[in-house]
Motif scaffolding. Structure first.
Motif, PDB file in Angstrom:
ATOM      1  N   GLY A   1       0.796  -1.233   0.000  1.00  0.00           N
ATOM      2  CA  GLY A   1       0.000   0.000   0.000  1.00  0.00           C
ATOM      3  C   GLY A   1       0.822   1.274   0.000  1.00  0.00           C
ATOM      4  N   SER A   2       0.277   2.283   0.667  1.00  0.00           N
ATOM      5  CA  SER A   2       0.895   3.625   0.669  1.00  0.00           C
ATOM      6  C   SER A   2       2.262   3.625   1.336  1.00  0.00           C
ATOM      7  CB  SER A   2      -0.003   4.616   1.409  1.00  0.00           C
ATOM      8  OG  SER A   2      -1.297   4.537   0.908  1.00  0.00           O
ATOM      9  N   LEU A   3       2.420   2.796   2.362  1.00  0.00           N
ATOM     10  CA  LEU A   3       3.719   2.747   3.038  1.00  0.00           C
ATOM     11  C   LEU A   3       4.796   2.230   2.081  1.00  0.00           C
ATOM     12  CD1 LEU A   3       5.397   3.081   5.656  1.00  0.00           C
ATOM     13  CD2 LEU A   3       4.947   0.660   6.112  1.00  0.00           C
ATOM     14  N   GLU A   4       4.447   1.197   1.329  1.00  0.00           N
ATOM     15  CA  GLU A   4       5.398   0.642   0.355  1.00  0.00           C
ATOM     16  C   GLU A   4       5.791   1.710  -0.671  1.00  0.00           C
ATOM     17  OE1 GLU A   4       5.573  -2.503  -3.380  1.00  0.00           O
ATOM     18  OE2 GLU A   4       3.849  -2.589  -2.032  1.00  0.00           O
ATOM     19  N   THR A   5       4.788   2.398  -1.213  1.00  0.00           N
ATOM     20  CA  THR A   5       5.043   3.446  -2.218  1.00  0.00           C
ATOM     21  C   THR A   5       5.984   4.510  -1.668  1.00  0.00           C
ATOM     22  OG1 THR A   5       2.795   3.089  -3.010  1.00  0.00           O
ATOM     23  CG2 THR A   5       3.898   5.062  -3.804  1.00  0.00           C
ATOM     24  N   LEU A   6       5.732   4.925  -0.433  1.00  0.00           N
ATOM     25  CA  LEU A   6       6.540   5.974   0.186  1.00  0.00           C
ATOM     26  C   LEU A   6       7.981   5.495   0.408  1.00  0.00           C
ATOM     27  CD1 LEU A   6       5.360   8.357   2.941  1.00  0.00           C
ATOM     28  CD2 LEU A   6       7.546   7.251   3.214  1.00  0.00           C
ATOM     29  N   MET A   7       8.134   4.295   0.944  1.00  0.00           N
ATOM     30  CA  MET A   7       9.480   3.778   1.222  1.00  0.00           C
ATOM     31  C   MET A   7      10.284   3.558  -0.052  1.00  0.00           C
ATOM     32  SD  MET A   7      10.101   3.757   4.289  1.00  0.00           S
ATOM     33  CE  MET A   7       9.212   4.050   5.756  1.00  0.00           C
ATOM     34  N   LEU A   8       9.621   3.055  -1.087  1.00  0.00           N
ATOM     35  CA  LEU A   8      10.328   2.864  -2.366  1.00  0.00           C
ATOM     36  C   LEU A   8      10.719   4.222  -2.959  1.00  0.00           C
ATOM     37  CD1 LEU A   8       8.252  -0.065  -3.929  1.00  0.00           C
ATOM     38  CD2 LEU A   8      10.506  -0.198  -2.839  1.00  0.00           C
ATOM     39  N   GLY A   9       9.879   5.213  -2.732  1.00  0.00           N
ATOM     40  CA  GLY A   9      10.210   6.570  -3.172  1.00  0.00           C
ATOM     41  C   GLY A   9      11.478   7.075  -2.505  1.00  0.00           C
ATOM     42  N   LEU A  10      11.623   6.771  -1.230  1.00  0.00           N
ATOM     43  CA  LEU A  10      12.799   7.224  -0.484  1.00  0.00           C
ATOM     44  C   LEU A  10      14.081   6.532  -0.938  1.00  0.00           C
ATOM     45  CD1 LEU A  10      11.422   7.433   3.170  1.00  0.00           C
ATOM     46  CD2 LEU A  10      12.014   9.349   1.678  1.00  0.00           C
ATOM     47  N   MET A  11      13.949   5.403  -1.616  1.00  0.00           N
ATOM     48  CA  MET A  11      15.146   4.700  -2.086  1.00  0.00           C
ATOM     49  C   MET A  11      15.709   5.317  -3.367  1.00  0.00           C
ATOM     50  SD  MET A  11      15.586   2.799   0.423  1.00  0.00           S
ATOM     51  CE  MET A  11      17.134   2.098  -0.163  1.00  0.00           C
ATOM     52  N   LYS A  12      15.024   6.340  -3.883  1.00  0.00           N
ATOM     53  CA  LYS A  12      15.553   7.074  -5.049  1.00  0.00           C
ATOM     54  C   LYS A  12      16.061   8.440  -4.587  1.00  0.00           C
ATOM     55  CE  LYS A  12      12.192   5.168  -8.353  1.00  0.00           C
ATOM     56  NZ  LYS A  12      10.966   4.617  -7.756  1.00  0.00           N
ATOM     57  N   SER A  13      16.975   9.007  -5.347  1.00  0.00           N
ATOM     58  CA  SER A  13      17.395  10.381  -5.043  1.00  0.00           C
ATOM     59  C   SER A  13      16.235  11.305  -5.418  1.00  0.00           C
ATOM     60  CB  SER A  13      18.629  10.752  -5.859  1.00  0.00           C
ATOM     61  OG  SER A  13      18.270  10.892  -7.229  1.00  0.00           O
ATOM     62  N   THR A  14      16.267  12.536  -4.943  1.00  0.00           N
ATOM     63  CA  THR A  14      15.185  13.487  -5.236  1.00  0.00           C
ATOM     64  C   THR A  14      14.947  13.590  -6.741  1.00  0.00           C
ATOM     65  OG1 THR A  14      15.627  14.749  -3.228  1.00  0.00           O
ATOM     66  CG2 THR A  14      14.433  15.889  -4.950  1.00  0.00           C
ATOM     67  N   VAL A  15      16.024  13.685  -7.495  1.00  0.00           N
ATOM     68  CA  VAL A  15      15.869  13.880  -8.942  1.00  0.00           C
ATOM     69  C   VAL A  15      15.405  12.589  -9.637  1.00  0.00           C
ATOM     70  CG1 VAL A  15      18.319  13.570  -9.490  1.00  0.00           C
ATOM     71  CG2 VAL A  15      16.896  14.903 -11.013  1.00  0.00           C
ATOM     72  N   GLN A  16      15.876  11.447  -9.174  1.00  0.00           N
ATOM     73  CA  GLN A  16      15.392  10.167  -9.727  1.00  0.00           C
ATOM     74  C   GLN A  16      13.902  10.004  -9.424  1.00  0.00           C
ATOM     75  OE1 GLN A  16      17.856   7.413  -7.612  1.00  0.00           O
ATOM     76  NE2 GLN A  16      19.481   7.376  -9.147  1.00  0.00           N
ATOM     77  N   TYR A  17      13.527  10.421  -8.234  1.00  0.00           N
ATOM     78  CA  TYR A  17      12.122  10.313  -7.830  1.00  0.00           C
ATOM     79  C   TYR A  17      11.244  11.198  -8.718  1.00  0.00           C
ATOM     80  CZ  TYR A  17       7.899  10.365  -4.967  1.00  0.00           C
ATOM     81  OH  TYR A  17       6.592  10.261  -4.528  1.00  0.00           O
ATOM     82  N   ASP A  18      11.685  12.437  -8.929  1.00  0.00           N
ATOM     83  CA  ASP A  18      10.932  13.349  -9.810  1.00  0.00           C
ATOM     84  C   ASP A  18      10.799  12.762 -11.213  1.00  0.00           C
ATOM     85  OD1 ASP A  18      10.564  15.161  -7.809  1.00  0.00           O
ATOM     86  OD2 ASP A  18      11.917  16.696  -8.588  1.00  0.00           O
ATOM     87  N   ALA A  19      11.896  12.228 -11.717  1.00  0.00           N
ATOM     88  CA  ALA A  19      11.880  11.641 -13.067  1.00  0.00           C
ATOM     89  C   ALA A  19      10.918  10.460 -13.130  1.00  0.00           C
ATOM     90  CB  ALA A  19      13.291  11.207 -13.467  1.00  0.00           C
ATOM     91  N   SER A  20      10.941   9.598 -12.120  1.00  0.00           N
ATOM     92  CA  SER A  20      10.065   8.421 -12.161  1.00  0.00           C
ATOM     93  C   SER A  20       8.600   8.815 -11.960  1.00  0.00           C
ATOM     94  CB  SER A  20      10.507   7.358 -11.153  1.00  0.00           C
ATOM     95  OG  SER A  20      10.541   7.889  -9.863  1.00  0.00           O
ATOM     96  N   GLU A  21       8.344   9.871 -11.195  1.00  0.00           N
ATOM     97  CA  GLU A  21       6.969  10.358 -11.035  1.00  0.00           C
ATOM     98  C   GLU A  21       6.452  10.965 -12.346  1.00  0.00           C
ATOM     99  OE1 GLU A  21       4.675  10.515  -7.983  1.00  0.00           O
ATOM    100  OE2 GLU A  21       5.901   8.725  -8.041  1.00  0.00           O
TER     101      GLU A  21
END
Length: 336
Positions: A90-110
């Motif tokens: 669920g949401s916890l998984e999504t959030l934790m996986l998000g934290l495993m990316k750098s800010t810029v990688q996260y923005d790119a994947s979003e």
């Protein structure tokens, strides 16, 4: 002795880097091996010890999380991301996986996710493109290409159309002027008058002029342009946008103007809107908390309290629940 306080190194001024106000900072006495071992035990525990995973991953910087992931793979013989996917949901998984990316990688994947499959998540696309500054966008484009082997411009062009596409593409081309120490009053006046003449003054809107000015001028210049605009138009810039354009284009222009005026207030308002109803719009909340926690979440918190007369912390506590709530509160970094 003079204390330097929060002065920026001269190189930051020259690079035009915005100061950072993170809520998540590197932890002292960091021991990646110990953290990795604790996570390993937490994941193997019957029923998974989510609290330990949250405590560790939300209170370490991205660089530290990377080191933990490296150590974890050495101990557990599998990737931490894979282990988290298996252990959380669920949401916890999504959030934790998000934290495993750098800010810029996260923005790119979003960004990639907002354009995936049938239908586009325009709201996410607008937020990500219109709220990021030139340096961030340039970096996102580079990482997007690395991660997905495609050009961000091409994907946006293939997924959007009309003036909305033109505006997003103009922003992603990162042709914005750098801020200058010289205030050009003539150009400020010209731009203000052009915006007025292209919109409110005429029948129909000359959107191209609006796009050019808003995607190419520096932010300090535009702030003065919007101020000057009021001496031509009976409406301020935001009211004019609402009168002149509709739909995604209207949302995009409004986001730009709000971010030029006060980017942290824009994010604070987005968070407030996302948590207005009984159940929070978790996608929006997760995206802002993860993408800003190592950038400017401390200032977003301040703006939130100033604008909405209650803290971000209390609002999260009221509108979310369970382990997801614990993780968000930890990223929030405290109550105001």
């Amino acid at each position: 002795m003079w204390s330097r306080g929060h002065q920026l190194p001269m190189s930051d001024f020259l690079l035009n880097v915005e100061p950072r106000f993170p809520t998540v900072v590197p932890v002292r006495d960091f021991d990646p091996g110990r953290d990795a071992a604790r996570i390993d035990v937490a994941i193997k525990t019957k029923g998974v010890d989510e609290q330990t995973v949250i405590d560790i991953l939300t209170r370490r910087s991205y660089e530290q999380r990377r080191e933990i992931a490296f150590e974890y793979e050495r101990i557990a013989k599998k990737e931490l991301v894979v282990a988290l996917k298996g252990a959380l949901s669920g949401s916890l998984e999504t959030l934790m996986l998000g934290l495993m990316k750098s800010t810029v990688q996260y923005d790119a994947s979003e960004l990639k996710a907002s354009m995936k499959g049938l239908g586009t998540d325009e709201e996410a696309l607008i937020e990500l493109v219109c709220s990021r500054n030139n340096e961030e966008l340039a970096e996102i484009k580079r990482v997007y290409k690395d991660m997905f082997k495609k050009d961000l411009e091409k994907d946006i062009a293939g997924d959007t159309s009309g003036d909305f596409a033109k505006l997003l593409l103009a922003l992603v081309q990162t042709k914005r002027d750098d801020p200058s120490n010289v205030v050009d009053y003539e150009k400020i006046d010209d731009d203000a008058r052009s915006l007025y003449e292209a919109g409110v003054k005429r029948k129909g809107t000359d959107v191209t002029t609006w796009i050019t000015i808003m995607s190419k001028r520096s932010v300090p210049h535009l702030q003065k342009v919007f101020e000057r605009y009021k001496s031509y138009s009976p409406y301020d810039m935001k009211e004019s946008i609402r009168k002149e354009v509709k739909g995604d284009l209207e949302k995009s222009f409004l986001t730009l103007v709000e971010c030029f005026e006060n980017r942290q207030l824009y994010f604070a308002n987005r968070l407030f809107e996302a948590m207005k109803t009984k159940s929070a719009k978790e996608k929006v909340v997760t995206r802002i908390m993860v993408s800003r926690c190592e950038v400017d979440l401390m200032r977003i918190r301040t703006e939130f309290k100033r604008q909405h007369k209650r803290s971000l912390y209390q609002t999260i506590a009221e509108h979310t629940k369970g382990d997801y709530q614990k993780a968000l509160l930890s990223l929030c970094g405290g109550d105001d």
